[in-house]
Design an enzyme around this catalytic site. Structure first.
Site, PDB file in Angstrom:
ATOM      1  CG  ASP A  24      -2.061   0.980   1.062  1.00  0.00           C
ATOM      2  OD1 ASP A  24      -1.996   1.813   0.140  1.00  0.00           O
ATOM      3  OD2 ASP A  24      -3.002   0.920   1.855  1.00  0.00           O
TER       4      ASP A  24
ATOM      5  CD1 TRP B 181       2.272  -5.323   5.452  1.00  0.00           C
ATOM      6  CD2 TRP B 181       2.182  -5.247   7.670  1.00  0.00           C
ATOM      7  NE1 TRP B 181       0.981  -5.578   5.818  1.00  0.00           N
ATOM      8  CE2 TRP B 181       0.907  -5.547   7.186  1.00  0.00           C
ATOM      9  CE3 TRP B 181       2.371  -5.163   9.052  1.00  0.00           C
ATOM     10  CZ2 TRP B 181      -0.192  -5.765   8.025  1.00  0.00           C
ATOM     11  CZ3 TRP B 181       1.290  -5.373   9.884  1.00  0.00           C
ATOM     12  CH2 TRP B 181       0.027  -5.658   9.360  1.00  0.00           C
TER      13      TRP B 181
ATOM     14  CG  ASP C  25       7.693   2.032   4.596  1.00  0.00           C
ATOM     15  OD1 ASP C  25       7.180   1.360   3.685  1.00  0.00           O
ATOM     16  OD2 ASP C  25       7.060   2.524   5.534  1.00  0.00           O
TER      17      ASP C  25
ATOM     18  CD1 TRP D  83       3.284   0.542   8.807  1.00  0.00           C
ATOM     19  CD2 TRP D  83       4.416  -0.199  10.577  1.00  0.00           C
ATOM     20  NE1 TRP D  83       2.397  -0.091   9.640  1.00  0.00           N
ATOM     21  CE2 TRP D  83       3.069  -0.563  10.732  1.00  0.00           C
ATOM     22  CE3 TRP D  83       5.332  -0.562  11.575  1.00  0.00           C
ATOM     23  CZ2 TRP D  83       2.609  -1.265  11.836  1.00  0.00           C
ATOM     24  CZ3 TRP D  83       4.864  -1.270  12.670  1.00  0.00           C
ATOM     25  CH2 TRP D  83       3.523  -1.611  12.791  1.00  0.00           C
TER      26      TRP D  83
ATOM     27  CE1 TYR E   8       6.678   4.299   1.873  1.00  0.00           C
ATOM     28  CE2 TYR E   8       5.516   6.012   0.657  1.00  0.00           C
ATOM     29  CZ  TYR E   8       5.926   4.696   0.778  1.00  0.00           C
ATOM     30  OH  TYR E   8       5.598   3.798  -0.189  1.00  0.00           O
TER      31      TYR E   8
ATOM     32  CB  THR F 287       6.711   0.129  -0.028  1.00  0.00           C
ATOM     33  OG1 THR F 287       6.161   1.153   0.784  1.00  0.00           O
ATOM     34  CG2 THR F 287       6.666  -1.191   0.731  1.00  0.00           C
TER      35      THR F 287
END
Lengths: 381, 182
Positions: B84, B109, B128, B160, B169, B172
């Protein structure tokens, strides 16, 4: 001085001179001095708009008038607005080199009239960051203590004394998240085992009591959304599938009412579900709960809604369906004599304004500052 | 685990235990809603230090996949079933690498993604890359298995980037770490 008494020979020159140079009459002219506007005569329809991005905008929703803006650092919007003081609070994060360097988290205190920064209070640099949510910061009901939810990803709550302007303590809330204030310096948190924790502070901001209900929902099969709505001293939450739970404090104990369903059996078959970024809103005087609804399957709990369903909180019965002009991610209600329902579009580019009483569409607001909007707060609590 | 011949991207045993536990309860879930420029919790994460050593052996071969399922710049890329955010492969990095100028977050994750050719389920860890604002490209999202913030390791609203020097961020990445438990 009479200009017309001057001879014709110098007419053109004199016209030029009297146009360009000060005369005796002009000398009495009082030039404008720039001033700084204040926010005066606030309306219940003044609403803060914010989310991600560094700017937070104040708009008069009724007249579509842009009123003011402030910046809240590099954090998502975390506003806490006291009921009594002429100030308001914002939990903000700053880095010494914008996106790098030492991190500082503060509660910034601003004047409600001028938006000038009055004070700031340092707090642990652990404030929750993520998608915008209304429950990452709040005040106790007496306006005395700010509750700031932290995630590192360990969970805790920072307590800040807004009267004495100092950070007091960090309370470990492992397993439980966010802050939902209620009466007598209590606040609830939702917990990963399907329960609610309730903490109470004493008059000095120290932890007085800590209690936890039994588990009342299953976080795996039908979780309660963490996006709640307060009505009086009670909090309302919906599950992914549309069961409404009321969390109340009765005789000092937190109680969960038996849930009631938003959807009928037929509507369940049609896959009507609550969802969105802010799916619930309460109109206090009308005792009404507004719920953002969409049709969708499993895991659509963040899907934009196409309708707002209005329920009477006395009878738990639906009394109105408002068909929204655009897919909507967040709902909000103003609480004045002429209340409005705000519906923020899925892409965040427009706010449709409806008359809350009738559900009739009123107008659209399309220019509200440079941000990714997600949340609303009423200027007047 | 019975997949002794599999050579995953290495994570320490505690992290692996935690992440696999999370993965067992959901076959596909979203990771993180991303908003450019957000900063994250700066505290260090002592429980989940992660070291990463790519191993080529036994990683499913993308070359065997036709169409979007084998394209790391597509949201349909098979490893992105639980993502996501912005895949780093669209941002100057790769499916399993951070772009220059970013910092790899030490906490990840987990998703469970089915490989479209061999039909097996693999554990995919998402990490990330932090340190500069959101790449903003190829945004991919899924809320399958997503749970509210009070279940943090199943929530994709939380940003995260914990435990990194810079907490902004960017994108990912997706590392295949093992064959999923049956």
């Amino acid at each position: 001085m009479n200009h017309f008494e001057i001879g014709r020979g110098c007419l053109l020159t004199c016209i030029a001179i009297t146009t360009l140079l000060p005369t005796g009459a002009v000398a009495e002219f009082k030039p404008e001095r720039p001033t700084l506007s204040k926010l005066e005569n606030p309306s219940p329809n003044w609403v803060w708009i914010g989310g991600a991005g560094s700017s937070v905008t104040l708009m008069d929703i009724e007249s579509d008038r842009y009123l003011a803006q402030f910046n809240n650092g590099v954090s998502t919007l975390k506003l806490a607005i006291p009921k009594r003081n002429n100030e308001f609070y914002s939990v903000e994060t700053y880095m010494t080199r914008m996106y790098r360097g030492a991190r500082t988290d503060v509660v910034t205190v601003r004047s409600k009239d001028t938006l000038a920064v009055i004070d700031e209070i340092a707090m642990p640099a652990k404030s929750y960051e993520g998608m915008s949510i209304l429950h990452a910061a709040a005040l106790t009901d007496d306006d005395r203590f700010l509750l700031g939810f932290n995630m590192t990803p360990g969970q805790s709550v920072s307590i800040v004394d807004m009267h004495d302007r100092r950070f007091i303590e960090e309370l470990d809330t492992t397993g439980c998240a966010l802050v939902y204030p209620t009466l007598q310096r209590r606040f609830h948190l939702l917990c990963g085992d399907g329960s609610v924790a309730t903490l109470q502070l004493d008059a000095s901001g120290q932890l007085l009591t800590r209690a936890r209900t039994a588990s009342f929902f299953n976080p795996d099969t039908d979780p309660v959304m963490e996006k709640g709505a307060r009505h009086g001293d009670d909090w309302y939450f919906t599950s992914f599938n549309g069961l409404i739970y009321k969390v109340a404090v009765v005789d000092g104990e937190t109680q969960i009412t038996s849930p009631w369903a938003l959807v009928s059996a037929d509507e369940l078959n049609l896959q009507w579900k609550p969802g969105g970024m802010v799916p619930l809103a309460v109109h206090d005087r009308d005792n009404s709960l507004y719920v953002l609804m969409h049709r969708g399957g499993a895991d659509t709990h963040k899907q934009a809604g196409t309708q707002a369903w209005v329920f009477d909180l006395g009878s738990n019965s639906r009394k109105k369906v408002i068909r929204l002009k655009h897919p909507t991610q967040s709902l909000h209600l103003t609480q004045g004599k002429t209340p409005y329902l705000l519906a923020l579009s899925e892409e965040g580019e427009r706010i449709d304004v409806y008359h809350a009483g009738t559900g009739e569409w009123s107008h659209v607001i399309e220019s509200f500052g440079d941000m990714y909007p997600a949340l609303f707060h009423n200027y007047i609590r | 685990m019975s997949h002794s011949n599999f050579k995953p991207v290495t994570i320490d045993s505690l992290a692996e235990k935690v992440l696999r536990h999370v993965a067992r309860s959901s076959s596909r879930r979203g990771l993180l809603k991303r908003v450019g420029g957000l900063l994250l919790g700066a505290a260090s994460i002592p429980l989940l230090p992660v070291s990463r050593t790519m191993a080529a052996a036994d990683i499913p071969d993308d070359a065997l996949i036709s169409g979007d399922g084998g394209d790391p710049e597509s949201c349909n890329y098979w490893r992105y079933c639980g993502i996501d955010g912005n895949p780093c492969s669209c941002c100057g990095g790769g499916a399993n690498s951070c772009p220059p100028g970013t910092e790899l977050s030490p906490i990840g994750w987990i998703g469970t993604c089915k490989h479209p050719v061999d039909g097996r389920d693999y554990l995919v860890a998402y990490y990330d890359c932090c340190g500069t604002t959101s790449c903003g490209r190829c945004f991919c999202t899924s809320n399958e298995g997503d749970r509210p913030v009070y279940v943090p390791f199943k929530n994709n609203d939380i940003v995260w980037c914990f435990g990194t020097e810079s907490n902004t961020y960017h994108c990912t990445l997706a590392s295949v770490i093992d064959v999923a438990p049956q």
